[in-house]
Design an enzyme around this catalytic site. Structure first.
Site, PDB file in Angstrom:
ATOM      1  N   CYS A 128      51.285  44.958  37.624  1.00 37.39           N
ATOM      2  CA  CYS A 128      50.069  45.448  36.979  1.00 37.39           C
ATOM      3  C   CYS A 128      49.846  46.944  37.210  1.00 37.39           C
ATOM      4  O   CYS A 128      48.886  47.518  36.715  1.00 37.39           O
ATOM      5  CB  CYS A 128      48.856  44.654  37.468  1.00 37.39           C
ATOM      6  SG  CYS A 128      49.002  42.898  37.091  1.00 37.39           S
ATOM      7  N   LYS A 193      39.302  38.813  41.159  1.00 38.55           N
ATOM      8  CA  LYS A 193      40.438  38.159  40.527  1.00 38.55           C
ATOM      9  C   LYS A 193      41.402  37.743  41.626  1.00 38.55           C
ATOM     10  O   LYS A 193      41.939  38.583  42.350  1.00 38.55           O
ATOM     11  CB  LYS A 193      41.115  39.125  39.559  1.00 38.55           C
ATOM     12  CG  LYS A 193      42.335  38.526  38.888  1.00 38.55           C
ATOM     13  CD  LYS A 193      42.887  39.445  37.817  1.00 38.55           C
ATOM     14  CE  LYS A 193      44.170  38.872  37.249  1.00 38.55           C
ATOM     15  NZ  LYS A 193      44.728  39.716  36.198  1.00 38.55           N
ATOM     16  N   LYS A 246      37.494  35.175  38.380  1.00 37.17           N
ATOM     17  CA  LYS A 246      38.666  34.587  37.740  1.00 37.17           C
ATOM     18  C   LYS A 246      39.648  34.075  38.767  1.00 37.17           C
ATOM     19  O   LYS A 246      39.923  34.817  39.710  1.00 37.17           O
ATOM     20  CB  LYS A 246      39.326  35.667  36.886  1.00 37.17           C
ATOM     21  CG  LYS A 246      40.579  35.253  36.178  1.00 37.17           C
ATOM     22  CD  LYS A 246      41.197  36.443  35.514  1.00 37.17           C
ATOM     23  CE  LYS A 246      42.571  36.020  35.000  1.00 37.17           C
ATOM     24  NZ  LYS A 246      43.325  37.123  34.510  1.00 37.17           N
TER      25      LYS A 246
HETATM   26  C1  PBG Z   1      46.822  40.632  33.333  1.00 40.49           C
HETATM   27  C2  PBG Z   1      46.067  39.366  33.133  1.00 40.49           C
HETATM   28  C3  PBG Z   1      46.407  38.076  33.547  1.00 40.49           C
HETATM   29  C4  PBG Z   1      45.412  37.247  33.050  1.00 40.49           C
HETATM   30  C5  PBG Z   1      44.485  38.053  32.402  1.00 40.49           C
HETATM   31  N1  PBG Z   1      44.893  39.354  32.477  1.00 40.49           N
HETATM   32  C6  PBG Z   1      47.600  37.561  34.251  1.00 40.49           C
HETATM   33  C7  PBG Z   1      47.906  37.967  35.622  1.00 40.49           C
HETATM   34  O1  PBG Z   1      47.146  38.662  36.295  1.00 40.49           O
HETATM   35  O2  PBG Z   1      49.007  37.604  36.060  1.00 40.49           O
HETATM   36  C8  PBG Z   1      45.372  35.748  33.178  1.00 40.49           C
HETATM   37  C9  PBG Z   1      44.666  35.036  32.069  1.00 40.49           C
HETATM   38  C10 PBG Z   1      44.941  33.579  31.992  1.00 40.49           C
HETATM   39  O3  PBG Z   1      45.669  32.989  32.819  1.00 40.49           O
HETATM   40  O4  PBG Z   1      44.408  32.972  31.055  1.00 40.49           O
HETATM   41  N2  PBG Z   1      46.610  41.242  34.561  1.00 40.49           N
HETATM   42 ZN    ZN Z   2      48.218  42.738  34.925  1.00 41.67          ZN
END
Ligand code: PBG
Ligand code: ZN
Length: 322
Positions: A128, A193, A246
């Site tokens: 990321c 998150k 999340k």
């Molecule tokens: C990107 C991102 C992710 C999700 C939303 N933005 C994946 C991750 O962090 O690996 C997950 C969304 C989902 O699982 O529905 N950073």
């Molecule tokens: Zn990401």
């Protein structure tokens, strides 16, 4: 017996009258995957009912959603060139910027566009942020992420949603937006998150799985509720307009605690793995999809979410589940 709680459960009218929590479709935000190209409508196998769209086909699908009252969408881009520094995330005409412009041209202020801001679909290693010596370096990543947010805002996004979990990114995004006279573009921070196995299907959909290691040096450890409050507080201090937790279902204690500790609107993200579990069990006939989905929506509302990001949104309104 003086107290008989069952009196108020006698029939649907009295149950509805005394319901403590309400749910309304206005709370729903629907995610879309936008892919570079034309005439694409590609199903995502691990997320039944969800597709990749190219900007041209996306318009038609969004229009269908709008007819049923889904007027808030969250956009994820894919199919751009992947490089070590993820530059294709913010070079001029990204697929996300194209989609925003096309949507705004077609639907004007009838659609509220939120964009996911993160480098993982644009870096060749799928992380990321930008890697230096095997470590995702914070401050250079924040610079790129802020540029990405700016391109979305300049294309006409109403709200940007950084999901990278770098330190200080909300403040940097606020600063770059304000400098560019985009002070009315809002920020929804993926504040809390967690590093979660529930993102599995999404990573297939967005082609954004890390090619080595995991995301634990930037996403949160799910053992840490106090640190979670601190993360949310920092985003609030840096200027976030909406805070998000999340995933959602396994983290309703966090939602509930955050509700008591902030005055900002709260969103939860009912993520891909949570969606796929429901869809898979429903397909097997092991549970009733409508009942379980609505039970989950009420759980989010009861925990304190005013906004719910969910792949179930279209089913809920199109099948009249409310
Ligand atoms: C990107 C991102 C992710 C999700 C939303 N933005 C994946 C991750 O962090 O690996 C997950 C969304 C989902 O699982 O529905 N950073
Ligand atoms: Zn990401």
């Amino acid at each position: 017996m003086i107290y008989r709680p069952r009196r108020l459960r006698k029939n649907p009218i009295v149950r509805d009258m005394t319901a403590e929590v309400r749910f309304h479709p206005d709370m729903l935000i629907y995610p879309h995957f936008v892919e570079k190209g034309k005439n694409i409508k590609e199903p995502i196998s691990s997320m039944p009912g969800i597709h990749h769209f190219s900007p041209d086909t996306l318009i038609k699908d969004v229009e269908k959603g709008l007819k049923n009252g889904i007027n808030k969408i969250l956009l994820f881009g894919s199919g751009e060139e992947k490089t070590p520094e993820g530059k294709s995330a913010y070079t001029k005409d990204t697929v996300v910027a194209q989609a925003i412009k096309l949507l705004k041209k077609n639907f004007k202020e009838d659609i509220y566009i939120i964009t996911d801001v993160c480098l993982c679909a644009y870096t060749d290693d799928g992380h990321c942020g930008i890697i230096h010596d095997g470590y995702v370096e914070n401050d250079v990543s924040v610079e790129a992420i802020a540029k990405m947010a700016l391109t979305h805002a300049q294309a006409g996004a109403d709200m940007v949603a950084p999901s990278d979990m770098m330190d200080g990114r909300v403040g940097s995004i606020r600063e770059i937006l304000d400098k560019n006279k985009l002070e009315n573009t809002a920020i929804m921070a993926y504040s809390i998150k967690f590093a979660s196995a529930y993102y599995g299907p999404f990573r297939e959909a967005a082609d954004s799985a890390p090619q080595f290691g995991d995301r634990k040096s930037y996403q949160m450890d799910f053992r840490n509720p106090n640190e979670a409050m601190r993360e949310a507080f920092l985003d609030e201090t840096e200027g976030a307009d909406v805070l998000m937790v999340k995933p959602a279902l396994a983290y309703l204690d966090i939602v509930n605690r955050l509700r008591a500790n902030t005055q900002l609107p709260l969103a939860c993200y009912n993520v891909s793995g949570e969606y796929s579990m429901v869809k898979a069990a429903a397909a097997k006939g092991w549970l009733d999809e409508r009942s379980i989905v609505m039970e989950n929506m009420y759980a989010f509302a009861r925990a304190g979410c005013g906004l719910i990001i969910t792949y179930h949104a279209r089913d809920i309104v199109e099948k009249g589940w409310t």
